[in-house]
Enzyme design. Structure first.
Site, PDB file in Angstrom:
ATOM      1  N   SER A 158       0.887  -1.203  -0.054  1.00 61.90           N
ATOM      2  CA  SER A 158       0.213   0.018  -0.045  1.00 61.90           C
ATOM      3  C   SER A 158       0.915   1.311   0.215  1.00 61.90           C
ATOM      4  CB  SER A 158      -0.814  -0.112   1.340  1.00 61.90           C
ATOM      5  OG  SER A 158      -1.830  -0.847   1.235  1.00 61.90           O
ATOM      6  N   GLU A 207      -3.029   0.225  -9.485  1.00 60.65           N
ATOM      7  CA  GLU A 207      -1.793   1.300  -9.658  1.00 60.65           C
ATOM      8  C   GLU A 207      -0.554   0.579  -9.835  1.00 60.65           C
ATOM      9  OE1 GLU A 207      -1.569   5.355  -6.713  1.00 60.65           O
ATOM     10  OE2 GLU A 207      -1.704   3.434  -5.841  1.00 60.65           O
ATOM     11  N   HIS A 225      -0.570  -2.537  -7.525  1.00 60.47           N
ATOM     12  CA  HIS A 225      -1.406  -2.119  -6.364  1.00 60.47           C
ATOM     13  C   HIS A 225      -2.791  -2.287  -6.499  1.00 60.47           C
ATOM     14  CE1 HIS A 225      -2.573   1.163  -3.016  1.00 60.47           C
ATOM     15  NE2 HIS A 225      -2.520   0.038  -2.652  1.00 60.47           N
ATOM     16  N   ASN A 261      -2.861   6.256  -1.740  1.00 62.57           N
ATOM     17  CA  ASN A 261      -3.069   6.549  -0.181  1.00 62.57           C
ATOM     18  C   ASN A 261      -2.302   7.382  -0.039  1.00 62.57           C
ATOM     19  OD1 ASN A 261      -4.163   4.045   0.083  1.00 62.57           O
ATOM     20  ND2 ASN A 261      -2.446   2.887  -0.061  1.00 62.57           N
TER      21      ASN A 261
HETATM   22  N1  CAA Z   1     -15.891  -9.206  -2.632  1.00 60.50           N
HETATM   23  C1  CAA Z   1     -16.376  -9.404  -3.702  1.00 60.50           C
HETATM   24  N2  CAA Z   1     -17.533  -8.520  -4.024  1.00 60.50           N
HETATM   25  C2  CAA Z   1     -18.133  -7.723  -3.339  1.00 60.50           C
HETATM   26  C3  CAA Z   1     -17.504  -7.538  -2.170  1.00 60.50           C
HETATM   27  C4  CAA Z   1     -16.280  -8.363  -1.668  1.00 60.50           C
HETATM   28  N3  CAA Z   1     -15.718  -8.088  -0.452  1.00 60.50           N
HETATM   29  N4  CAA Z   1     -18.004  -6.569  -1.415  1.00 60.50           N
HETATM   30  C5  CAA Z   1     -18.921  -6.380  -2.261  1.00 60.50           C
HETATM   31  N5  CAA Z   1     -18.901  -6.777  -3.425  1.00 60.50           N
HETATM   32  C6  CAA Z   1     -20.042  -6.586  -4.572  1.00 60.50           C
HETATM   33  C7  CAA Z   1     -21.263  -7.347  -4.253  1.00 60.50           C
HETATM   34  O1  CAA Z   1     -21.584  -8.371  -4.625  1.00 60.50           O
HETATM   35  C8  CAA Z   1     -22.246  -6.365  -5.305  1.00 60.50           C
HETATM   36  O2  CAA Z   1     -22.226  -6.627  -6.213  1.00 60.50           O
HETATM   37  P1  CAA Z   1     -23.823  -6.995  -7.031  1.00 60.50           P
HETATM   38  O3  CAA Z   1     -24.672  -5.861  -6.506  1.00 60.50           O
HETATM   39  O4  CAA Z   1     -23.534  -7.026  -8.579  1.00 60.50           O
HETATM   40  O5  CAA Z   1     -23.913  -8.553  -6.640  1.00 60.50           O
HETATM   41  C9  CAA Z   1     -21.285  -4.994  -5.305  1.00 60.50           C
HETATM   42  O6  CAA Z   1     -20.034  -5.499  -4.839  1.00 60.50           O
HETATM   43  C10 CAA Z   1     -21.979  -3.678  -4.265  1.00 60.50           C
HETATM   44  O7  CAA Z   1     -21.766  -4.546  -3.156  1.00 60.50           O
HETATM   45  P2  CAA Z   1     -23.051  -4.068  -1.968  1.00 60.50           P
HETATM   46  O8  CAA Z   1     -24.181  -3.805  -2.737  1.00 60.50           O
HETATM   47  O9  CAA Z   1     -23.031  -5.298  -1.104  1.00 60.50           O
HETATM   48  O10 CAA Z   1     -22.465  -2.826  -1.131  1.00 60.50           O
HETATM   49  P3  CAA Z   1     -22.119  -1.493  -1.786  1.00 60.50           P
HETATM   50  O11 CAA Z   1     -22.886  -1.008  -2.709  1.00 60.50           O
HETATM   51  O12 CAA Z   1     -21.807  -0.684  -0.403  1.00 60.50           O
HETATM   52  O13 CAA Z   1     -20.670  -1.937  -2.247  1.00 60.50           O
HETATM   53  C11 CAA Z   1     -18.434  -1.682  -1.977  1.00 60.50           C
HETATM   54  C12 CAA Z   1     -19.527  -2.252  -1.676  1.00 60.50           C
HETATM   55  C13 CAA Z   1     -18.013  -1.976  -3.543  1.00 60.50           C
HETATM   56  C14 CAA Z   1     -17.206  -2.050  -1.213  1.00 60.50           C
HETATM   57  C15 CAA Z   1     -18.702   0.131  -1.674  1.00 60.50           C
HETATM   58  O14 CAA Z   1     -18.966   0.122  -0.328  1.00 60.50           O
HETATM   59  C16 CAA Z   1     -17.323   0.639  -1.998  1.00 60.50           C
HETATM   60  O15 CAA Z   1     -17.078   1.260  -3.159  1.00 60.50           O
HETATM   61  N6  CAA Z   1     -16.474   0.984  -0.798  1.00 60.50           N
HETATM   62  C17 CAA Z   1     -15.262   1.748  -0.956  1.00 60.50           C
HETATM   63  C18 CAA Z   1     -14.441   0.865  -1.426  1.00 60.50           C
HETATM   64  C19 CAA Z   1     -12.759   1.622  -1.285  1.00 60.50           C
HETATM   65  O16 CAA Z   1     -12.763   2.795  -1.224  1.00 60.50           O
HETATM   66  N7  CAA Z   1     -11.791   0.573  -1.725  1.00 60.50           N
HETATM   67  C20 CAA Z   1     -10.365   1.287  -1.887  1.00 60.50           C
HETATM   68  C21 CAA Z   1      -9.849   1.151  -0.307  1.00 60.50           C
HETATM   69  S1  CAA Z   1      -8.395   1.796  -0.208  1.00 60.50           S
HETATM   70  C22 CAA Z   1      -7.250   0.590  -1.081  1.00 60.50           C
HETATM   71  O17 CAA Z   1      -7.828  -0.345  -1.359  1.00 60.50           O
HETATM   72  C23 CAA Z   1      -5.806   0.895  -1.277  1.00 60.50           C
HETATM   73  C24 CAA Z   1      -5.114   0.474   0.114  1.00 60.50           C
HETATM   74  O18 CAA Z   1      -3.812   0.459  -0.183  1.00 60.50           O
HETATM   75  C25 CAA Z   1      -5.604   0.466   1.436  1.00 60.50           C
HETATM   76  P1  NAD Z   2      -4.253  -9.582   5.509  1.00 64.16           P
HETATM   77  O1  NAD Z   2      -3.808  -9.322   7.021  1.00 64.16           O
HETATM   78  O2  NAD Z   2      -5.632  -9.737   5.358  1.00 64.16           O
HETATM   79  O3  NAD Z   2      -3.500 -10.806   5.080  1.00 64.16           O
HETATM   80  C1  NAD Z   2      -2.192 -10.858   5.080  1.00 64.16           C
HETATM   81  C2  NAD Z   2      -1.878 -12.508   4.750  1.00 64.16           C
HETATM   82  O4  NAD Z   2      -0.174 -12.431   4.519  1.00 64.16           O
HETATM   83  C3  NAD Z   2      -2.114 -13.265   6.087  1.00 64.16           C
HETATM   84  O5  NAD Z   2      -3.296 -14.279   5.580  1.00 64.16           O
HETATM   85  C4  NAD Z   2      -0.989 -13.845   6.503  1.00 64.16           C
HETATM   86  O6  NAD Z   2      -0.979 -14.958   6.914  1.00 64.16           O
HETATM   87  C5  NAD Z   2      -0.113 -13.843   5.143  1.00 64.16           C
HETATM   88  N1  NAD Z   2       1.438 -13.603   5.695  1.00 64.16           N
HETATM   89  C6  NAD Z   2       2.145 -12.831   6.273  1.00 64.16           C
HETATM   90  N2  NAD Z   2       3.565 -13.151   6.241  1.00 64.16           N
HETATM   91  C7  NAD Z   2       3.527 -14.087   5.141  1.00 64.16           C
HETATM   92  C8  NAD Z   2       4.576 -14.834   4.655  1.00 64.16           C
HETATM   93  N3  NAD Z   2       5.938 -14.476   5.320  1.00 64.16           N
HETATM   94  N4  NAD Z   2       4.503 -15.414   3.715  1.00 64.16           N
HETATM   95  C9  NAD Z   2       3.230 -15.845   3.365  1.00 64.16           C
HETATM   96  N5  NAD Z   2       2.181 -15.357   3.920  1.00 64.16           N
HETATM   97  C10 NAD Z   2       2.368 -14.527   4.589  1.00 64.16           C
HETATM   98  O7  NAD Z   2      -3.597  -8.079   5.067  1.00 64.16           O
HETATM   99  P2  NAD Z   2      -4.423  -7.581   3.468  1.00 64.16           P
HETATM  100  O8  NAD Z   2      -5.323  -6.584   3.861  1.00 64.16           O
HETATM  101  O9  NAD Z   2      -4.619  -8.544   2.509  1.00 64.16           O
HETATM  102  O10 NAD Z   2      -2.851  -6.837   3.057  1.00 64.16           O
HETATM  103  C11 NAD Z   2      -1.817  -7.412   2.400  1.00 64.16           C
HETATM  104  C12 NAD Z   2      -1.153  -6.330   1.632  1.00 64.16           C
HETATM  105  O11 NAD Z   2      -1.802  -5.766   0.679  1.00 64.16           O
HETATM  106  C13 NAD Z   2      -0.283  -5.449   2.442  1.00 64.16           C
HETATM  107  O12 NAD Z   2       0.926  -5.277   1.895  1.00 64.16           O
HETATM  108  C14 NAD Z   2      -1.227  -4.175   2.471  1.00 64.16           C
HETATM  109  O13 NAD Z   2      -0.605  -2.852   2.706  1.00 64.16           O
HETATM  110  C15 NAD Z   2      -1.881  -4.412   1.117  1.00 64.16           C
HETATM  111  N6  NAD Z   2      -3.114  -3.774   0.730  1.00 64.16           N
HETATM  112  C16 NAD Z   2      -3.935  -3.760   1.378  1.00 64.16           C
HETATM  113  C17 NAD Z   2      -5.194  -3.138   0.947  1.00 64.16           C
HETATM  114  C18 NAD Z   2      -6.432  -3.115   2.032  1.00 64.16           C
HETATM  115  O14 NAD Z   2      -7.353  -2.571   1.902  1.00 64.16           O
HETATM  116  N7  NAD Z   2      -6.583  -4.063   3.006  1.00 64.16           N
HETATM  117  C19 NAD Z   2      -5.347  -2.529  -0.155  1.00 64.16           C
HETATM  118  C20 NAD Z   2      -4.318  -2.503  -1.162  1.00 64.16           C
HETATM  119  C21 NAD Z   2      -3.144  -3.098  -0.633  1.00 64.16           C
END
Ligand code: CAA
Ligand code: NAD
Length: 284
Positions: free
Chosen positions: A120, A153, A141, A191
């Site tokens: 991330s 990304e 990403h 992020n």
């Molecule tokens: N896995 C697979 N499919 C999923 C799911 C999951 N975990 N969650 C929801 N879905 C699907 C559902 O099946 C549904 O599809 P259909 O309607 O076609 O069946 C669709 O997505 C919409 O789901 P819901 O109606 O249950 O709920 P929603 O409308 O609230 O959507 C969501 C759920 C898509 C997660 C929406 O809330 C959303 O877009 N949230 C924001 C997500 C976001 O910002 N993600 C980025 C996070 S940051 C990141 O990832 C980067 C990082 O490094 C941290």
């Molecule tokens: P998570 O905690 O759900 O899963 C991590 C998994 O990695 C666990 O099942 C753990 O057992 C496994 N693991 C740990 N050490 C390991 C090793 N040495 N070898 C093999 N497996 C190992 O975490 P997550 O949310 O899936 O995040 C995973 C990565 O993806 C992180 O780098 C995170 O920053 C990135 N990421 C997370 C998100 C998010 O929204 N959570 C979005 C994009 C990217």
């Protein structure tokens, strides 16, 4: 560069299982690696649930679901990386863990294999530096939830070649995702912009500006965000949110990125969000 056919995904958590699923959906053979069989099985059950929902909704047939799951195999040993074309690492957000994995993979993987990370925020260049093939290391990403979100990304490390970038871009399109090219800076684009907003929402809660529900409602109903920032933080994982803020703070050197003390406190308590059953909200 040979075409990519065989894929290994490291980490069967929320991201790794999603990445394995979309790779198998696109026809790639996938080895899904984790440290314990129970972690692999947890990932497998999430993929199975997602695919069953697709079948219920008429988006896939039972045969397609079986074929997709049939392309995914369990791996508990990094040596299994010896015959794949690309490895996508999605283990925990920790530099030491990732560097140790990449060092081992460098010794195991075929010479043409690409080593990608779903980090991330950790610097791609720093992960690449522990290998003897930094030109074949790249950030890939994905966004959470992987089966739904369109973006990948793609982050170029300092040494990443155009050829490797192109191969990963092509694979992303095969996964039915949209690639966006970004250079290696803390937090990349996604992020660097998203997490300060989430951190600010946590500060608003910490300072008593409003309740968690009110903060989330303002952003959902007022800005049309699909989830409020505190719900989204729980969904991402508070440990991951904290790691990203620390990387932004350290890497960009500006106090505006300091992680909110309340976020630190929740992580220290083991309240990691949805995945641990409790974060800002409670989950079953
Ligand atoms: N896995 C697979 N499919 C999923 C799911 C999951 N975990 N969650 C929801 N879905 C699907 C559902 O099946 C549904 O599809 P259909 O309607 O076609 O069946 C669709 O997505 C919409 O789901 P819901 O109606 O249950 O709920 P929603 O409308 O609230 O959507 C969501 C759920 C898509 C997660 C929406 O809330 C959303 O877009 N949230 C924001 C997500 C976001 O910002 N993600 C980025 C996070 S940051 C990141 O990832 C980067 C990082 O490094 C941290
Ligand atoms: P998570 O905690 O759900 O899963 C991590 C998994 O990695 C666990 O099942 C753990 O057992 C496994 N693991 C740990 N050490 C390991 C090793 N040495 N070898 C093999 N497996 C190992 O975490 P997550 O949310 O899936 O995040 C995973 C990565 O993806 C992180 O780098 C995170 O920053 C990135 N990421 C997370 C998100 C998010 O929204 N959570 C979005 C994009 C990217």
């Amino acid at each position: 560069m040979m075409g990519i056919q065989k894929v290994m995904v490291i980490g069967a958590g929320q991201m790794g299982s999603g990445i394995a699923q979309v790779c198998a959906q696109a026809g790639f053979d996938v080895k899904l690696n984790d440290i314990k069989q129970e972690f692999y099985e947890r990932g497998l059950s999430v993929m199975t649930k997602n695919l069953s929902r697709d079948v219920e909704k008429g988006r896939k047939t039972e045969e397609e679901k079986a074929a997709i799951l049939g392309r995914i195999t369990m791996s508990l040993d990094l040596q299994d990386a010896s015959d794949v074309d690309i490895i996508i690492e999605a283990a925990v957000e920790n530099m030491e863990v990732k560097q140790s994995i990449f060092k081992q993979l460098d010794g195991i993987a075929q010479s043409h294999a690409i080593l990608a990370t779903n980090t991330s925020s950790l610097p791609i260049t720093e992960i690449a530096a522990v290998t003897n093939r930094p030109e074949q290391v790249i950030g890939m990403h994905f966004m959470n939830p992987v089966p739904v979100m369109k973006l990948v990304e793609i982050i170029r490390g300092l040494a990443t070649t155009d050829e490797v970038y192109k191969a990963v871009e092509e694979m992303t399109v095969k996964l039915a995702k949209t690639p966006v090219e970004v250079n290696d800076f803390p937090g990349f684009i996604s992020n660097r912009i998203l997490l300060p907003m989430i951190n600010e929402a946590i500060y608003a809660l910490y300072e008593g500006v409003a309740s968690k529900e009110a903060i989330d409602d303002v952003m959902k109903l007022g800005m049309n965000h699909p989830m409020g920032p505190l719900t989204l933080a729980d969904f991402i994982g508070l440990d991951t949110c904290l790691s990203i803020m620390e990387i932004l703070h350290e890497g960009l050197g500006d106090s505006k990125y300091r992680p909110c003390p309340l976020l630190r406190k929740y992580v220290a308590a083991g309240w990691l969000g949805k995945k641990s059953g409790r974060g800002f909200y409670m989950y079953e």
